[in-house]
Write a protein that holds these residues in place. Structure first.
Motif, PDB file in Angstrom:
ATOM      1  N   THR A   1      41.388  23.147  32.797  1.00 53.21           N
ATOM      2  CA  THR A   1      40.673  23.854  33.862  1.00 53.21           C
ATOM      3  C   THR A   1      41.645  24.412  34.888  1.00 53.21           C
ATOM      4  O   THR A   1      41.483  25.540  35.371  1.00 53.21           O
ATOM      5  N   GLY A   2      42.666  23.630  35.215  1.00 56.21           N
ATOM      6  CA  GLY A   2      43.672  24.094  36.167  1.00 56.21           C
ATOM      7  C   GLY A   2      44.425  25.314  35.653  1.00 56.21           C
ATOM      8  O   GLY A   2      44.680  26.261  36.396  1.00 56.21           O
ATOM      9  N   GLU A   3      44.787  25.284  34.361  1.00 52.36           N
ATOM     10  CA  GLU A   3      45.486  26.422  33.766  1.00 52.36           C
ATOM     11  C   GLU A   3      44.604  27.668  33.761  1.00 52.36           C
ATOM     12  O   GLU A   3      45.059  28.771  34.055  1.00 52.36           O
ATOM     13  N   GLU A   4      43.322  27.479  33.419  1.00 54.69           N
ATOM     14  CA  GLU A   4      42.406  28.610  33.412  1.00 54.69           C
ATOM     15  C   GLU A   4      42.236  29.180  34.817  1.00 54.69           C
ATOM     16  O   GLU A   4      42.210  30.403  35.005  1.00 54.69           O
ATOM     17  N   SER A   5      42.121  28.288  35.810  1.00 54.90           N
ATOM     18  CA  SER A   5      41.968  28.741  37.195  1.00 54.90           C
ATOM     19  C   SER A   5      43.209  29.485  37.654  1.00 54.90           C
ATOM     20  O   SER A   5      43.114  30.518  38.332  1.00 54.90           O
ATOM     21  N   THR A   6      44.394  28.980  37.274  1.00 55.02           N
ATOM     22  CA  THR A   6      45.642  29.654  37.628  1.00 55.02           C
ATOM     23  C   THR A   6      45.722  31.022  36.984  1.00 55.02           C
ATOM     24  O   THR A   6      46.119  32.012  37.614  1.00 55.02           O
ATOM     25  N   ASP A   7      45.333  31.101  35.691  1.00 55.41           N
ATOM     26  CA  ASP A   7      45.350  32.382  34.984  1.00 55.41           C
ATOM     27  C   ASP A   7      44.428  33.399  35.646  1.00 55.41           C
ATOM     28  O   ASP A   7      44.747  34.589  35.731  1.00 55.41           O
ATOM     29  N   LEU A   8      43.268  32.926  36.108  1.00 55.69           N
ATOM     30  CA  LEU A   8      42.312  33.836  36.731  1.00 55.69           C
ATOM     31  C   LEU A   8      42.837  34.405  38.042  1.00 55.69           C
ATOM     32  O   LEU A   8      42.380  35.452  38.501  1.00 55.69           O
ATOM     33  N   VAL A   9      43.795  33.702  38.641  1.00 54.99           N
ATOM     34  CA  VAL A   9      44.377  34.180  39.896  1.00 54.99           C
ATOM     35  C   VAL A   9      45.634  35.001  39.651  1.00 54.99           C
ATOM     36  O   VAL A   9      45.814  36.072  40.230  1.00 54.99           O
ATOM     37  N   SER A  10      46.515  34.499  38.782  1.00 56.72           N
ATOM     38  CA  SER A  10      47.834  35.124  38.630  1.00 56.72           C
ATOM     39  C   SER A  10      47.931  36.108  37.467  1.00 56.72           C
ATOM     40  O   SER A  10      48.682  37.093  37.551  1.00 56.72           O
ATOM     41  N   GLU A  11      47.190  35.881  36.386  1.00 53.50           N
ATOM     42  CA  GLU A  11      47.331  36.743  35.209  1.00 53.50           C
ATOM     43  C   GLU A  11      46.459  37.993  35.339  1.00 53.50           C
ATOM     44  O   GLU A  11      45.615  38.274  34.495  1.00 53.50           O
ATOM     45  N   ARG A  12      46.688  38.742  36.391  1.00 54.51           N
ATOM     46  CA  ARG A  12      45.877  39.936  36.621  1.00 54.51           C
ATOM     47  C   ARG A  12      46.771  41.141  36.844  1.00 54.51           C
ATOM     48  O   ARG A  12      47.969  41.018  37.118  1.00 54.51           O
TER      49      ARG A  12
ATOM     50  N   GLU B   1      44.934  44.789  25.206  1.00 55.51           N
ATOM     51  CA  GLU B   1      43.839  43.820  25.161  1.00 55.51           C
ATOM     52  C   GLU B   1      43.064  43.794  26.480  1.00 55.51           C
ATOM     53  O   GLU B   1      42.229  42.915  26.686  1.00 55.51           O
ATOM     54  N   THR B   2      43.352  44.738  27.345  1.00 62.82           N
ATOM     55  CA  THR B   2      42.701  44.810  28.658  1.00 62.82           C
ATOM     56  C   THR B   2      41.485  45.730  28.583  1.00 62.82           C
ATOM     57  O   THR B   2      41.492  46.723  27.847  1.00 62.82           O
ATOM     58  N   ILE B   3      40.455  45.407  29.334  1.00 63.34           N
ATOM     59  CA  ILE B   3      39.226  46.211  29.382  1.00 63.34           C
ATOM     60  C   ILE B   3      39.031  46.722  30.802  1.00 63.34           C
ATOM     61  O   ILE B   3      39.229  45.983  31.770  1.00 63.34           O
ATOM     62  N   ILE B   4      38.644  47.987  30.926  1.00 68.02           N
ATOM     63  CA  ILE B   4      38.304  48.553  32.227  1.00 68.02           C
ATOM     64  C   ILE B   4      36.804  48.820  32.244  1.00 68.02           C
ATOM     65  O   ILE B   4      36.302  49.635  31.473  1.00 68.02           O
ATOM     66  N   GLN B   5      36.108  48.102  33.113  1.00 63.70           N
ATOM     67  CA  GLN B   5      34.671  48.314  33.291  1.00 63.70           C
ATOM     68  C   GLN B   5      34.491  49.344  34.408  1.00 63.70           C
ATOM     69  O   GLN B   5      34.774  49.059  35.565  1.00 63.70           O
ATOM     70  N   ALA B   6      34.061  50.543  34.028  1.00 67.11           N
ATOM     71  CA  ALA B   6      34.005  51.655  34.975  1.00 67.11           C
ATOM     72  C   ALA B   6      32.564  52.039  35.285  1.00 67.11           C
ATOM     73  O   ALA B   6      31.709  52.099  34.397  1.00 67.11           O
ATOM     74  N   VAL B   7      32.310  52.281  36.570  1.00 69.25           N
ATOM     75  CA  VAL B   7      31.020  52.791  37.030  1.00 69.25           C
ATOM     76  C   VAL B   7      31.300  54.060  37.825  1.00 69.25           C
ATOM     77  O   VAL B   7      32.091  54.049  38.776  1.00 69.25           O
ATOM     78  N   GLY B   8      30.682  55.164  37.421  1.00 63.47           N
ATOM     79  CA  GLY B   8      30.937  56.431  38.082  1.00 63.47           C
ATOM     80  C   GLY B   8      29.671  57.241  38.279  1.00 63.47           C
ATOM     81  O   GLY B   8      28.561  56.764  38.015  1.00 63.47           O
ATOM     82  N   PRO B   9      29.832  58.488  38.735  1.00 60.87           N
ATOM     83  CA  PRO B   9      28.674  59.344  38.980  1.00 60.87           C
ATOM     84  C   PRO B   9      27.841  59.620  37.731  1.00 60.87           C
ATOM     85  O   PRO B   9      26.676  60.006  37.823  1.00 60.87           O
ATOM     86  N   ASN B  10      28.456  59.410  36.546  1.00 59.57           N
ATOM     87  CA  ASN B  10      27.779  59.751  35.304  1.00 59.57           C
ATOM     88  C   ASN B  10      27.494  58.519  34.435  1.00 59.57           C
ATOM     89  O   ASN B  10      27.493  58.597  33.217  1.00 59.57           O
ATOM     90  N   GLY B  11      27.262  57.359  35.104  1.00 63.64           N
ATOM     91  CA  GLY B  11      26.892  56.155  34.360  1.00 63.64           C
ATOM     92  C   GLY B  11      27.962  55.086  34.404  1.00 63.64           C
ATOM     93  O   GLY B  11      28.797  55.055  35.312  1.00 63.64           O
TER      94      GLY B  11
ATOM     95  N   ILE C   1      39.229  45.957  36.328  1.00 62.48           N
ATOM     96  CA  ILE C   1      40.240  45.858  35.274  1.00 62.48           C
ATOM     97  C   ILE C   1      40.355  44.394  34.874  1.00 62.48           C
ATOM     98  O   ILE C   1      40.817  43.556  35.650  1.00 62.48           O
ATOM     99  N   VAL C   2      39.923  44.085  33.650  1.00 57.46           N
ATOM    100  CA  VAL C   2      39.859  42.699  33.179  1.00 57.46           C
ATOM    101  C   VAL C   2      41.013  42.457  32.203  1.00 57.46           C
ATOM    102  O   VAL C   2      41.068  43.050  31.127  1.00 57.46           O
ATOM    103  N   SER C   3      41.939  41.575  32.598  1.00 56.25           N
ATOM    104  CA  SER C   3      43.089  41.268  31.756  1.00 56.25           C
ATOM    105  C   SER C   3      42.669  40.355  30.602  1.00 56.25           C
ATOM    106  O   SER C   3      41.567  39.807  30.607  1.00 56.25           O
ATOM    107  N   PRO C   4      43.544  40.154  29.603  1.00 56.01           N
ATOM    108  CA  PRO C   4      43.177  39.287  28.470  1.00 56.01           C
ATOM    109  C   PRO C   4      42.794  37.872  28.877  1.00 56.01           C
ATOM    110  O   PRO C   4      42.024  37.211  28.175  1.00 56.01           O
ATOM    111  N   SER C   5      43.307  37.377  30.006  1.00 58.80           N
ATOM    112  CA  SER C   5      42.978  36.023  30.454  1.00 58.80           C
ATOM    113  C   SER C   5      41.633  35.967  31.170  1.00 58.80           C
ATOM    114  O   SER C   5      41.141  34.877  31.487  1.00 58.80           O
TER     115      SER C   5
END
Length: 222
Positions: free
Chosen positions: A48-59, A100-110, A195-199
Motif C-alpha cells: 500500500t505504501g509503494e502504491e501510495s508513493t507511486d500515485l504521488v511521484s510516478e506522474r 503506456e500513458t492515457i490522456i483523458q480529454a474533455v473539450g468543446p466537442n465531447g 494525464i494518467v501514467s502507467p502507475s
C-alpha cells in the motif's frame, strides 16, 4: 506398595503436566498465527505504501502548454493547428513510459481517451514524417510525442527519465474532443486533460486559448 495418598499426588502431577503442555501448545499455535498475521499485514502495508508513493511521484509533470496558431494569409487567424505539452517525470519518479500513458480529454466537442499509436522509424500510418512536429495528421483518439528537434519519437523510445531530453506531447485540435475540421479548437476555447501514467498517477491540465490571436504561426500560451 504405594499408599493411596502418594498415588493421588502422582495423578494430580500428571494432570497438571498435561494441562501445562496443552497451554504451551496453544500458546505456540497462537504465536504462530500472530506472527503469520503480522507478516501479512506488513506485506500489505508495504504494498500500500509503494502504491501510495507511486500515485504521488510516478506522474508526468507539465513544464509548458502552448498552441500553434494556424499559418494563414489572413490578418485574423482564429484556429490552432497543434497543442504542444512539454513534459518531464515528476521529482523522484522512475522511468515513465508514455506509450503506456492515457490522456483523458474533455473539450468543446465531447470527451475521448487518447493513446499513443504504434510508431516506429518507418511507420507513417498516423503521422506525416516529412513535416516534423505536425499534429494535423493525428487521428481522433491519439497523441504523439516529439523530441527537442521536433522529430517524432518511436513508441518504444517514448520514455521519460531514461535520458536528459524533454519530450513534447502533441495533440490535434482539429479532431474530437477538441474540435473538427470545420470548427477546430480556437480563440477562447477551453479543454481539460487528465494525464494518467502507467502507475495510475494523474496530472490535471487546463487548456484555455487566448480570446484573440495576433500573428499567424505564433505559439500562444494555453
Amino acid at each position: 506398595m504405594f499408599d493411596n495418598e502418594t498415588t493421588e499426588r502422582g495423578q494430580v502431577g500428571i494432570g497438571t503436566l498435561i494441562v501445562f503442555i496443552a497451554m504451551v501448545l496453544v500458546a505456540a499455535i497462537a504465536a504462530g498465527v500472530l506472527i503469520n498475521t503480522a507478516g501479512m499485514l506488513q506485506t500489505q502495508a508495504e504494498a500500500t505504501g509503494e502504491e501510495s508513493t507511486d500515485l504521488v511521484s510516478e506522474r508526468v509533470d507539465i513544464t509548458s502548454e502552448v498552441g500553434i496558431v494556424e499559418d494563414t494569409d489572413s490578418d485574423d487567424p482564429t484556429n490552432i493547428t497543434s497543442v504542444n505539452l512539454t513534459v518531464t517525470g515528476a521529482a523522484g519518479s522512475d522511468e515513465i513510459d508514455l506509450n503506456e500513458t492515457i490522456i483523458q480529454a474533455v473539450g468543446p466537442n465531447g470527451q475521448e481517451n487518447l493513446v499513443m499509436p504504434k510508431i516506429d522509424d518507418t511507420d507513417s500510418t498516423y503521422l506525416n514524417s516529412t513535416e516534423p512536429g505536425n499534429a494535423t495528421n493525428l487521428t481522433s483518439g491519439h497523441f504523439a510525442v516529439i523530441d527537442d528537434n521536433n522529430n517524432y519519437v518511436a513508441s518504444d523510445q517514448a520514455v521519460l527519465g531514461d535520458d536528459d531530453n524533454d519530450y513534447t506531447i502533441i495533440l490535434n485540435p482539429e479532431v474530437e474532443p477538441f474540435g473538427s475540421t470545420e470548427e477546430p479548437f480556437g480563440q477562447g476555447d477551453e479543454s481539460s486533460l487528465s494525464i494518467v501514467s502507467p502507475s495510475g498517477a494523474t496530472t490535471e491540465v487546463e487548456l484555455r486559448a487566448p480570446d484573440l490571436f495576433t500573428d499567424s504561426g505564433e505559439a500562444v500560451r494555453l
